[in-house]
Design a protein around this motif. Structure first.
Motif, PDB file in Angstrom:
ATOM      1  N   UNK A 178       0.829  -1.212   0.000  1.00 26.14           N
ATOM      2  CA  UNK A 178       0.000   0.000   0.000  1.00 26.14           C
ATOM      3  C   UNK A 178       0.862   1.262   0.000  1.00 26.14           C
ATOM      4  N   UNK A 179       1.952   1.225   0.742  1.00 28.80           N
ATOM      5  CA  UNK A 179       2.826   2.389   0.847  1.00 28.80           C
ATOM      6  C   UNK A 179       3.710   2.590  -0.379  1.00 28.80           C
ATOM      7  N   UNK A 180       4.160   1.491  -0.985  1.00 30.49           N
ATOM      8  CA  UNK A 180       5.174   1.587  -2.031  1.00 30.49           C
ATOM      9  C   UNK A 180       4.732   1.056  -3.386  1.00 30.49           C
ATOM     10  N   UNK A 181       3.497   0.574  -3.492  1.00 32.30           N
ATOM     11  CA  UNK A 181       3.021   0.065  -4.765  1.00 32.30           C
ATOM     12  C   UNK A 181       3.424  -1.380  -5.020  1.00 32.30           C
ATOM     13  N   UNK A 182       3.248  -1.786  -6.269  1.00 30.95           N
ATOM     14  CA  UNK A 182       3.445  -3.183  -6.647  1.00 30.95           C
ATOM     15  C   UNK A 182       4.811  -3.453  -7.267  1.00 30.95           C
ATOM     16  N   UNK A 183       5.790  -2.658  -6.956  1.00 28.70           N
ATOM     17  CA  UNK A 183       7.129  -2.851  -7.507  1.00 28.70           C
ATOM     18  C   UNK A 183       7.760  -4.081  -6.848  1.00 28.70           C
ATOM     19  N   UNK A 184       7.748  -5.179  -7.580  1.00 30.27           N
ATOM     20  CA  UNK A 184       8.222  -6.454  -7.029  1.00 30.27           C
ATOM     21  C   UNK A 184       9.693  -6.371  -6.638  1.00 30.27           C
ATOM     22  N   UNK A 185      10.498  -5.729  -7.457  1.00 27.12           N
ATOM     23  CA  UNK A 185      11.918  -5.600  -7.148  1.00 27.12           C
ATOM     24  C   UNK A 185      12.114  -4.848  -5.835  1.00 27.12           C
ATOM     25  N   UNK A 186      11.396  -3.753  -5.653  1.00 30.92           N
ATOM     26  CA  UNK A 186      11.522  -2.963  -4.427  1.00 30.92           C
ATOM     27  C   UNK A 186      11.075  -3.781  -3.211  1.00 30.92           C
ATOM     28  N   UNK A 187       9.925  -4.427  -3.319  1.00 32.41           N
ATOM     29  CA  UNK A 187       9.402  -5.208  -2.194  1.00 32.41           C
ATOM     30  C   UNK A 187      10.316  -6.390  -1.869  1.00 32.41           C
ATOM     31  N   UNK A 188      10.847  -7.028  -2.892  1.00 30.94           N
ATOM     32  CA  UNK A 188      11.769  -8.145  -2.665  1.00 30.94           C
ATOM     33  C   UNK A 188      13.003  -7.660  -1.911  1.00 30.94           C
ATOM     34  N   UNK A 236      14.296  -8.724   1.753  1.00 36.31           N
ATOM     35  CA  UNK A 236      15.503  -9.538   1.567  1.00 36.31           C
ATOM     36  C   UNK A 236      15.176 -10.923   1.008  1.00 36.31           C
ATOM     37  N   UNK A 237      14.302 -10.954   0.018  1.00 37.92           N
ATOM     38  CA  UNK A 237      13.950 -12.208  -0.650  1.00 37.92           C
ATOM     39  C   UNK A 237      14.141 -12.027  -2.155  1.00 37.92           C
ATOM     40  N   UNK A 238      14.065 -13.111  -2.883  1.00 37.81           N
ATOM     41  CA  UNK A 238      14.189 -13.026  -4.336  1.00 37.81           C
ATOM     42  C   UNK A 238      12.917 -12.420  -4.937  1.00 37.81           C
ATOM     43  N   UNK A 239      13.070 -11.896  -6.150  1.00 40.36           N
ATOM     44  CA  UNK A 239      11.891 -11.381  -6.861  1.00 40.36           C
ATOM     45  C   UNK A 239      10.898 -12.500  -7.121  1.00 40.36           C
ATOM     46  N   UNK A 240      11.395 -13.693  -7.395  1.00 27.39           N
ATOM     47  CA  UNK A 240      10.509 -14.834  -7.625  1.00 27.39           C
ATOM     48  C   UNK A 240       9.690 -15.145  -6.372  1.00 27.39           C
ATOM     49  N   UNK A 241      10.337 -15.137  -5.204  1.00 28.99           N
ATOM     50  CA  UNK A 241       9.613 -15.402  -3.955  1.00 28.99           C
ATOM     51  C   UNK A 241       8.548 -14.338  -3.711  1.00 28.99           C
ATOM     52  N   UNK A 242       8.888 -13.076  -3.953  1.00 24.14           N
ATOM     53  CA  UNK A 242       7.906 -12.005  -3.749  1.00 24.14           C
ATOM     54  C   UNK A 242       6.768 -12.110  -4.754  1.00 24.14           C
ATOM     55  N   UNK A 243       7.082 -12.459  -6.002  1.00 21.99           N
ATOM     56  CA  UNK A 243       6.027 -12.645  -7.003  1.00 21.99           C
ATOM     57  C   UNK A 243       5.046 -13.728  -6.587  1.00 21.99           C
ATOM     58  N   UNK A 244       5.584 -14.817  -6.074  1.00 18.44           N
ATOM     59  CA  UNK A 244       4.728 -15.901  -5.596  1.00 18.44           C
ATOM     60  C   UNK A 244       3.872 -15.424  -4.434  1.00 18.44           C
ATOM     61  N   UNK A 245       4.473 -14.691  -3.499  1.00 14.06           N
ATOM     62  CA  UNK A 245       3.741 -14.192  -2.328  1.00 14.06           C
ATOM     63  C   UNK A 245       2.608 -13.277  -2.746  1.00 14.06           C
ATOM     64  N   UNK A 246       2.855 -12.460  -3.796  1.00 13.62           N
ATOM     65  CA  UNK A 246       1.842 -11.517  -4.270  1.00 13.62           C
ATOM     66  C   UNK A 246       0.856 -12.147  -5.240  1.00 13.62           C
ATOM     67  N   UNK A 247       1.124 -13.389  -5.658  1.00 18.91           N
ATOM     68  CA  UNK A 247       0.247 -14.058  -6.602  1.00 18.91           C
ATOM     69  C   UNK A 247       0.383 -13.525  -8.019  1.00 18.91           C
ATOM     70  N   UNK A 248       1.567 -12.984  -8.323  1.00 22.81           N
ATOM     71  CA  UNK A 248       1.833 -12.429  -9.638  1.00 22.81           C
ATOM     72  C   UNK A 248       2.585 -13.468 -10.460  1.00 22.81           C
TER      73      UNK A 248
END
Length: 80
Positions: A52-62, A66-78
Motif C-alpha cells: 500500500x505504501x510503495x506500490x506493486x514494484x516487485x523488485x523494491x518489495x523483494x 531480503x527475498x528473491x523477486x521470484x519469492x515475492x512474485x509468488x507471495x503476491x500471486x503475480x
C-alpha cells in the motif's frame, strides 16, 4: 529451517545440505515448509502494508524483505 522445524524426524540425523534440499520428502511436506518459510520471511499483513505504501514494484518489495523477486512474485500471486 522450515523443513527441520516441521519435519525433523523425516530428514535424517542432522542438518546437512543433502538432508534439507534433497530430502525426498513428499510434495505436500515441501509445500508446507515453503509456506512456513514465506510466512516467516514475508508476513502477509506486513507485505500488504508495504504494498500500500510503495506500490506493486516487485523488485523494491523483494529488496525490502531480503527475498528473491521470484519469492515475492509468488507471495503476491503475480505470475513470473
Amino acid at each position: 529451517m522450515a523443513h527441520y522445524v516441521l519435519h525433523e524426524r523425516k530428514i535424517g540425523d542432522g542438518i546437512f545440505d543433502d538432508a534439507l534440499y534433497r530430502s525426498g520428502l513428499p510434495h505436500q511436506e515441501k509445500v508446507q515448509a515453503n509456506a512456513l518459510a514465506a510466512d516467516i520471511l514475508m508476513p502477509r499483513d506486513r507485505v500488504r502494508e508495504m504494498q500500500r505504501l510503495h506500490g506493486d514494484n516487485i523488485n523494491y518489495l523483494a529488496n525490502l524483505f531480503w527475498v528473491s523477486e521470484q519469492a515475492m512474485s509468488i507471495r503476491l500471486g503475480v505470475p513470473t
